[in-house]
Design a protein around this motif. Structure first.
Motif, mmCIF file in Angstrom:
data_model
loop_
_atom_site.group_PDB
_atom_site.id
_atom_site.type_symbol
_atom_site.label_atom_id
_atom_site.label_comp_id
_atom_site.label_asym_id
_atom_site.label_seq_id
_atom_site.Cartn_x
_atom_site.Cartn_y
_atom_site.Cartn_z
ATOM 1 N N ILE B 275 -1.589 2.847 -10.398
ATOM 2 C CA ILE B 275 -1.896 2.817 -9.001
ATOM 3 C C ILE B 275 -2.175 4.027 -8.657
ATOM 4 C CG2 ILE B 275 -0.779 2.887 -6.622
ATOM 5 C CD1 ILE B 275 1.350 0.851 -7.969
ATOM 6 N N LEU B 276 -1.800 5.193 -9.190
ATOM 7 C CA LEU B 276 -2.307 6.780 -8.579
ATOM 8 C C LEU B 276 -3.703 6.709 -9.111
ATOM 9 C CD1 LEU B 276 0.715 8.950 -9.470
ATOM 10 C CD2 LEU B 276 -0.082 8.418 -7.253
ATOM 11 N N SER B 277 -3.967 6.166 -10.474
ATOM 12 C CA SER B 277 -5.361 6.488 -10.843
ATOM 13 C C SER B 277 -6.543 5.620 -10.199
ATOM 14 C CB SER B 277 -5.413 6.607 -12.277
ATOM 15 O OG SER B 277 -4.366 6.212 -13.042
ATOM 16 N N ASN B 278 -6.085 4.491 -9.375
ATOM 17 C CA ASN B 278 -6.915 3.389 -9.020
ATOM 18 C C ASN B 278 -6.774 3.225 -7.531
ATOM 19 O OD1 ASN B 278 -8.352 2.570 -11.566
ATOM 20 N ND2 ASN B 278 -6.015 2.484 -12.111
ATOM 21 N N SER B 279 -6.079 3.858 -6.874
ATOM 22 C CA SER B 279 -5.903 3.541 -5.235
ATOM 23 C C SER B 279 -6.917 4.119 -4.345
ATOM 24 C CB SER B 279 -4.408 3.860 -5.082
ATOM 25 O OG SER B 279 -4.471 5.118 -4.810
ATOM 26 N N TYR B 280 -7.191 3.622 -3.352
ATOM 27 C CA TYR B 280 -8.140 4.033 -2.546
ATOM 28 C C TYR B 280 -7.495 4.499 -1.238
ATOM 29 C CZ TYR B 280 -11.931 3.350 -5.575
ATOM 30 O OH TYR B 280 -12.562 3.371 -6.892
ATOM 31 N N ILE B 281 -6.283 4.046 -0.915
ATOM 32 C CA ILE B 281 -5.641 4.364 0.407
ATOM 33 C C ILE B 281 -4.057 4.534 -0.186
ATOM 34 C CG2 ILE B 281 -4.890 3.520 2.712
ATOM 35 C CD1 ILE B 281 -6.964 1.525 2.560
ATOM 36 N N ILE B 282 -3.467 5.772 0.101
ATOM 37 C CA ILE B 282 -2.056 6.035 -0.331
ATOM 38 C C ILE B 282 -1.273 7.033 0.624
ATOM 39 C CG2 ILE B 282 -2.641 7.766 -1.955
ATOM 40 C CD1 ILE B 282 -0.768 6.240 -3.930
ATOM 41 N N SER B 283 -0.427 6.699 1.083
ATOM 42 C CA SER B 283 0.501 7.618 1.914
ATOM 43 C C SER B 283 1.228 8.726 0.938
ATOM 44 C CB SER B 283 1.540 6.725 2.705
ATOM 45 O OG SER B 283 2.688 6.472 1.853
ATOM 46 N N SER B 284 1.590 9.698 1.551
ATOM 47 C CA SER B 284 2.114 10.801 0.889
ATOM 48 C C SER B 284 3.391 10.254 0.293
ATOM 49 C CB SER B 284 2.286 12.159 1.707
ATOM 50 O OG SER B 284 2.690 11.963 2.765
ATOM 51 N N GLN B 285 4.279 9.481 1.313
ATOM 52 C CA GLN B 285 5.521 8.919 0.503
ATOM 53 C C GLN B 285 5.143 8.139 -0.735
ATOM 54 O OE1 GLN B 285 7.932 6.894 3.435
ATOM 55 N NE2 GLN B 285 9.665 6.593 2.006
ATOM 56 N N GLU B 286 4.196 7.284 -0.653
ATOM 57 C CA GLU B 286 4.138 6.249 -1.800
ATOM 58 C C GLU B 286 3.557 7.298 -3.126
ATOM 59 O OE1 GLU B 286 1.167 3.526 -1.341
ATOM 60 O OE2 GLU B 286 1.464 2.368 -3.413
ATOM 61 N N ALA B 287 2.894 8.049 -2.609
ATOM 62 C CA ALA B 287 2.137 9.198 -3.701
ATOM 63 C C ALA B 287 3.270 10.123 -4.498
ATOM 64 C CB ALA B 287 1.208 9.996 -3.122
#
Lengths: 172, 354
Positions: B275-287
């Motif tokens: 997910i981290l290497s392929n996401s385009y929208i991410i909140s800091s909590q999820e990150a």
């Protein structure tokens, strides 16, 4: 489920808080959760160490029979009153510590379980204390060697103590 | 060194992440509170008095043989809101200092030391080291303390020690803290029990960004509460002893997870990396949550081609103020989520070990 705060957007942040065994569930939307602060899910925004302390101070300021604890002393240096201190939980200047001496002692005991500093002593501001602590250490050592009947050593230590005591007298 | 260097050079010394016990301990920090005699404490001081203290601290540093030329002074009133926020996100100043127009911070070029002036106390010396290095942090902070005391008149009382604005800091004025990454204890639901016990020995637990932020990215800060009656060494040894036990608990929890749930753990770690290497929208909590999983994967050798510093570094870089400075523009929350994802994709690629 809708956000319990704005009741408009869907709740995406779910949070359970347990205080004294009492469980409260919070369901917030991302916007409201952010507003309440970035990740700081602090639902009692006024609960800080200073408020906690102030509460503690107020509870201790209850009048005791026979003693006038309600007298409102002022620090001669910065003008802060004890009442003001007990409201904000912070002193106004270093002189406050001597101005409110008798009333601070029990507070420090309650917070720290002790009211005597045993840690670092600054070179300049604590010069004399450093010497005093050294004398205390030497006196203990003197007792020890006297018990062992090592009188030569004892004489040496006694001279050292005298020298340090002279130093203290000179500074006075 | 300019402010921009402090910002674009994302790596503080503590983020290098290669200290002792670095698989669990992210950083060790010491903070000393000091005040000057016969000057009102910052909340009572006027601008003139506050400015004078900044100047005195500046002189004390610059006239010393040890530290002259090694610090840069930032006055809060000369920084934008965003710039102050970045210093907070990098743990170089406190949120309270960032709010103060009277405040200033002297930051050492390698970012291992920051001296906050006119926060709650006149002077707060903070040292920050990677891994479990409390003694090193203490040695450096006490040395800086000595250098400052040569030219500044400290408020010190023979009985009460260093006098501070708040009576909770009086005595040694020391706050020792460690930042721990405890993913396995959290997964096994063992962290709460440990934290309850910690409270009984005079220590306190907080999340990464203060009270209530508990558990974000499985990162916790543990620090001493009491400052009077114990020596600095005792306080440090107490915290160190407790930290070592927590490290052991975390390590055995990791082993247990690996043994009992190996494939599920591998799946979780692999998905996080994906997910981290392929996401385009991410909140800091999820990150943060995913970075924590990836870091655990690296520590357990489930991910072999990534540098373990990724968590230490990224947990700062994905914060809102830093992102906005990095991309040179103001961003709303949604835009930040997009930029954050793009930054993460880039950095993960860069961190790959070929």
């Amino acid at each position: 489920m809708l956000c319990t705060n704005c009741k408009k957007r869907p709740a995406t942040v779910h949070y359970t808080k347990i205080v004294n065994g009492e469980k409260t569930e919070m369901h917030l939307c991302q916007v409201c959760a952010k507003e309440i602060s970035d990740f700081q899910f602090n639902f009692e925004p006024n609960f800080s160490i200073h408020n906690l302390l102030a509460g503690l101070l107020n509870s201790m300021a209850e009048p005791t029979v026979g003693i006038d604890y309600q007298r409102n002393e002022h620090c001669p240096s910065c003008g802060m009153s004890f009442n003001e201190f007990s409201q904000i939980g912070r002193f106004g200047c270093n002189e406050c510590y001597s101005a409110f001496e008798g009333r601070i002692e029990p507070i420090l005991k309650r917070i720290h379980g002790s009211s005597v500093h045993t840690g670092k002593v600054p070179r300049r501001a604590g010069g004399e204390l450093k010497v005093k602590r050294e004398i205390d250490l030497l006196k203990a050592e003197l007792d020890r060697v006297v018990k062992l009947e090592e009188y030569e050593k004892a004489a040496e230590i006694r001279d050292k103590i005298r020298e340090l005591e002279k130093q203290l007298d000179k500074n006075k | 060194m300019s402010l921009d260097d402090f910002i674009y050079n994302s790596k503080s010394l503590w983020m290098e992440g290669n200290g002792p016990e670095a698989d669990v301990v992210l950083s060790s920090r010491i903070r000393l509170a000091r005040n000057l005699r016969n000057v009102p404490f910052p909340h009572k001081a006027n601008l003139e008095q506050a400015d004078k203290i900044i100047k005195q601290v500046f002189d004390a540093i610059e006239k010393s043989s040890e530290f002259a030329g090694q610090f840069r002074c930032f006055r809060m009133k000369e920084l934008t809101h965003l710039e102050r926020q970045i210093l907070v996100e990098k743990h170089l100043i406190s949120p309270a200092l960032a709010e103060s127009e009277k405040g200033a911070a002297f930051i050492k070029h390698d970012e291992s030391v920051s001296i906050m002036v006119n926060e709650e106390d006149h002077i707060r010396i903070q040292t920050l080291y990677p891994g479990l290095q409390m003694e090193k942090a203490w040695q450096l902070s006490t040395k800086i303390d000595d250098v400052l005391e040569e030219r500044l008149d400290y408020a010190f009382d023979e009985k009460k020690g260093y006098l501070t604005a708040c009576p909770t800091n009086v005595g040694t004025g020391i706050r020792v803290s460690v930042m721990l990454h405890l993913p396995a204890l959290n997964m096994l639901n063992q962290s709460n029990g440990i934290f309850t016990t910690i409270g009984q020995v005079g220590l306190t637990v907080r999340g990464l960004y203060g009270e209530g932020s508990k558990g974000l990215g499985n990162i916790y800060q543990i620090s001493n509460q009491l400052t009077l009656g114990q020596s600095e060494e005792d306080i440090i040894n107490n915290l160190k002893g407790v930290t070592k036990q927590i490290i052991e608990h975390e390590r055995s929890a990791r082993e247990k997870l690996l043994k009992d749930a190996g494939i599920r753990l591998q799946d979780r770690v692999g998905r996080a990396y994906g997910i981290l290497s392929n996401s385009y929208i991410i909140s800091s909590q999820e990150a943060m949550e995913l970075l924590s999983d990836v870091r655990l994967g690296i520590d357990l050798n489930l991910i072999k081609n990534l540098d373990s510093r990724i968590l230490n570094e990224m947990m700062i870089l994905i914060r809102p103020a830093y992102l906005q400075k990095f991309f040179g523009q103001e961003l709303n929350e949604y835009e930040r989520d997009i930029k954050r994802a793009s930054l993460l994709r880039d950095r993960l690629k860069q961190s790959e070990i070929k």
